[in-house]
Scaffold this motif. Structure first.
Motif, PDB file in Angstrom:
ATOM      1  N   SER A  90     -12.731  70.298  12.217  1.00  0.00           N
ATOM      2  CA  SER A  90     -13.713  71.464  11.683  1.00  0.00           C
ATOM      3  C   SER A  90     -12.962  72.040  10.314  1.00  0.00           C
ATOM      4  O   SER A  90     -11.617  72.424  10.440  1.00  0.00           O
ATOM      5  CB  SER A  90     -13.506  72.367  12.757  1.00  0.00           C
ATOM      6  OG  SER A  90     -14.199  73.764  12.461  1.00  0.00           O
ATOM      7  N   THR A 169     -10.270  77.404   6.823  1.00  0.00           N
ATOM      8  CA  THR A 169      -9.652  77.370   8.099  1.00  0.00           C
ATOM      9  C   THR A 169      -9.969  75.945   8.581  1.00  0.00           C
ATOM     10  O   THR A 169     -10.893  75.428   8.288  1.00  0.00           O
ATOM     11  CB  THR A 169     -10.105  78.251   8.937  1.00  0.00           C
ATOM     12  OG1 THR A 169     -11.486  78.328   8.940  1.00  0.00           O
ATOM     13  CG2 THR A 169      -9.553  79.917   8.543  1.00  0.00           C
ATOM     14  N   PHE A 170      -9.247  75.402   9.274  1.00  0.00           N
ATOM     15  CA  PHE A 170      -9.234  74.099   9.806  1.00  0.00           C
ATOM     16  C   PHE A 170      -8.660  74.006  11.412  1.00  0.00           C
ATOM     17  O   PHE A 170      -7.884  74.657  11.789  1.00  0.00           O
ATOM     18  CB  PHE A 170      -8.613  73.103   9.060  1.00  0.00           C
ATOM     19  CG  PHE A 170      -7.294  73.052   8.938  1.00  0.00           C
ATOM     20  CD1 PHE A 170      -6.277  72.560   9.742  1.00  0.00           C
ATOM     21  CD2 PHE A 170      -6.426  74.122   7.873  1.00  0.00           C
ATOM     22  CE1 PHE A 170      -5.077  72.382   9.858  1.00  0.00           C
ATOM     23  CE2 PHE A 170      -4.953  74.043   7.880  1.00  0.00           C
ATOM     24  CZ  PHE A 170      -4.552  73.303   8.841  1.00  0.00           C
ATOM     25  N   THR A 171      -9.392  73.024  12.029  1.00  0.00           N
ATOM     26  CA  THR A 171      -8.882  72.491  13.226  1.00  0.00           C
ATOM     27  C   THR A 171      -9.153  70.856  13.348  1.00  0.00           C
ATOM     28  O   THR A 171      -9.987  70.595  13.247  1.00  0.00           O
ATOM     29  CB  THR A 171      -9.609  73.108  14.388  1.00  0.00           C
ATOM     30  OG1 THR A 171      -9.651  74.697  14.374  1.00  0.00           O
ATOM     31  CG2 THR A 171      -9.113  72.730  15.869  1.00  0.00           C
ATOM     32  N   LYS A 183      -3.230  70.059  18.965  1.00  0.00           N
ATOM     33  CA  LYS A 183      -4.141  70.508  17.961  1.00  0.00           C
ATOM     34  C   LYS A 183      -3.548  71.347  16.584  1.00  0.00           C
ATOM     35  O   LYS A 183      -2.412  71.674  16.847  1.00  0.00           O
ATOM     36  CB  LYS A 183      -4.768  71.633  18.593  1.00  0.00           C
ATOM     37  CG  LYS A 183      -5.719  72.530  17.448  1.00  0.00           C
ATOM     38  CD  LYS A 183      -6.471  73.732  18.505  1.00  0.00           C
ATOM     39  CE  LYS A 183      -5.743  74.820  18.929  1.00  0.00           C
ATOM     40  NZ  LYS A 183      -6.328  75.842  19.373  1.00  0.00           N
ATOM     41  N   SER A 185      -4.072  73.659  13.548  1.00  0.00           N
ATOM     42  CA  SER A 185      -5.019  74.470  13.330  1.00  0.00           C
ATOM     43  C   SER A 185      -4.281  75.717  12.502  1.00  0.00           C
ATOM     44  O   SER A 185      -2.848  75.933  13.064  1.00  0.00           O
ATOM     45  CB  SER A 185      -5.719  75.040  14.484  1.00  0.00           C
ATOM     46  OG  SER A 185      -6.771  75.942  14.030  1.00  0.00           O
ATOM     47  N   ASN A 186      -4.890  76.366  11.458  1.00  0.00           N
ATOM     48  CA  ASN A 186      -4.494  77.581  11.127  1.00  0.00           C
ATOM     49  C   ASN A 186      -5.185  78.772  11.348  1.00  0.00           C
ATOM     50  O   ASN A 186      -5.292  79.773  10.769  1.00  0.00           O
ATOM     51  CB  ASN A 186      -4.139  77.440   9.413  1.00  0.00           C
ATOM     52  CG  ASN A 186      -5.758  77.373   8.917  1.00  0.00           C
ATOM     53  OD1 ASN A 186      -6.561  76.879   9.512  1.00  0.00           O
ATOM     54  ND2 ASN A 186      -5.667  77.709   7.708  1.00  0.00           N
ATOM     55  N   ASN A 187      -5.944  78.550  12.310  1.00  0.00           N
ATOM     56  CA  ASN A 187      -6.898  79.708  12.703  1.00  0.00           C
ATOM     57  C   ASN A 187      -6.226  81.011  13.110  1.00  0.00           C
ATOM     58  O   ASN A 187      -6.705  82.039  12.950  1.00  0.00           O
ATOM     59  CB  ASN A 187      -7.687  79.405  14.292  1.00  0.00           C
ATOM     60  CG  ASN A 187      -8.866  78.399  13.457  1.00  0.00           C
ATOM     61  OD1 ASN A 187      -9.278  78.291  12.457  1.00  0.00           O
ATOM     62  ND2 ASN A 187      -9.325  77.440  14.593  1.00  0.00           N
ATOM     63  N   LYS A 190      -3.913  82.113   9.263  1.00  0.00           N
ATOM     64  CA  LYS A 190      -4.573  81.593   8.039  1.00  0.00           C
ATOM     65  C   LYS A 190      -4.039  81.545   6.492  1.00  0.00           C
ATOM     66  O   LYS A 190      -4.304  80.755   5.901  1.00  0.00           O
ATOM     67  CB  LYS A 190      -5.808  82.216   7.839  1.00  0.00           C
ATOM     68  CG  LYS A 190      -6.757  82.078   9.199  1.00  0.00           C
ATOM     69  CD  LYS A 190      -8.056  83.122   9.128  1.00  0.00           C
ATOM     70  CE  LYS A 190      -8.866  83.146  10.182  1.00  0.00           C
ATOM     71  NZ  LYS A 190      -9.993  83.980  10.084  1.00  0.00           N
TER      72      LYS A 190
END
Length: 205
Positions: A90, A169-171, A183, A185-187, A190
């Motif tokens: 994502s 943002t990515f996952t 996982k 991710s930088n959710n 950010k």
């Protein structure tokens, strides 16, 4: 007063049969204890072997940015010792504008937000999608741009600064060969795009 008479003590008659049966019982108990201890050691050994085997195939994905004045690129690198099987991907800008890294959507989304956006062009990328396998040491170019103006590279720098200050943002969810799942991710943070540490979200016993 009558004198108390002492009761004679009963003597154990240690016959050969009693000695042999007692010895056999004692040996059986010792053998049972030894068997249980060996089983415990075998379980511990198997557990350590499994841990070692798991450690020998752990993938470790990270994102890195590369900037050399004329170009800017985002890479995903497997710094682990085992392949990473991508299960979920994502990417989004401002949490809503989702894009596929196989297109120049990120550049189009950001062009109107940076200076001299027309002076940079999309160079391409390798698509990251479900069921992508990232081998140990593999370096995948997720996104790459370069300057279309041979005398002015400020557009590339503006894009780089924008991405560093407002990264997408990515996952990325991926597994090792045993099904353990991580996982990246930088959710939650950010501002950090590079060198994030993957989080273990599923462990196979």
């Amino acid at each position: 007063m009558s004198e108390e008479t002492e009761q004679p003590k009963k003597k154990i008659n240690w016959t050969t049969d009693k000695i042999m049966s007692t010895s056999a019982l004692f040996i059986s108990v010792i053998s049972l204890i030894a068997l249980l201890y060996q089983s415990y050691l075998a379980r511990e050994e198997n557990r350590l072997i499994q841990m070692q085997q798991s450690a020998n195939v752990i993938p470790y994905l990270q994102f890195e940015n590369i900037y050399n004045v004329r170009s800017f690129s985002i890479h995903m690198v497997n710094k682990g010792v085992g392949p990473a099987f991508v299960k979920k991907v994502s990417f989004a800008v401002n949490d809503s504008l989702k894009f596929d890294n196989s297109t120049n959507a990120l550049l189009h989304i950001t062009k109107n937000r940076i200076r001299k956006g027309d002076s940079i062009g999309y160079n391409g990328s390798i698509t990251i999608k479900e069921n992508t396998v990232v081998q140990p040491g593999e370096n995948i170019s997720v996104f790459e741009i370069s300057s279309t103006n041979n005398s002015d590279f400020s557009g590339v720098k503006s894009f780089k600064d924008y991405i560093n200050n407002s990264p997408p943002t990515f996952t990325i969810v991926y597994e090792d060969i045993y099904g353990n799942q991580w996982k990246l991710s930088n959710n939650e943070n950010k501002q950090d795009f590079q060198f994030l540490t993957p989080t273990l979200i599923k462990k196979i016993d």
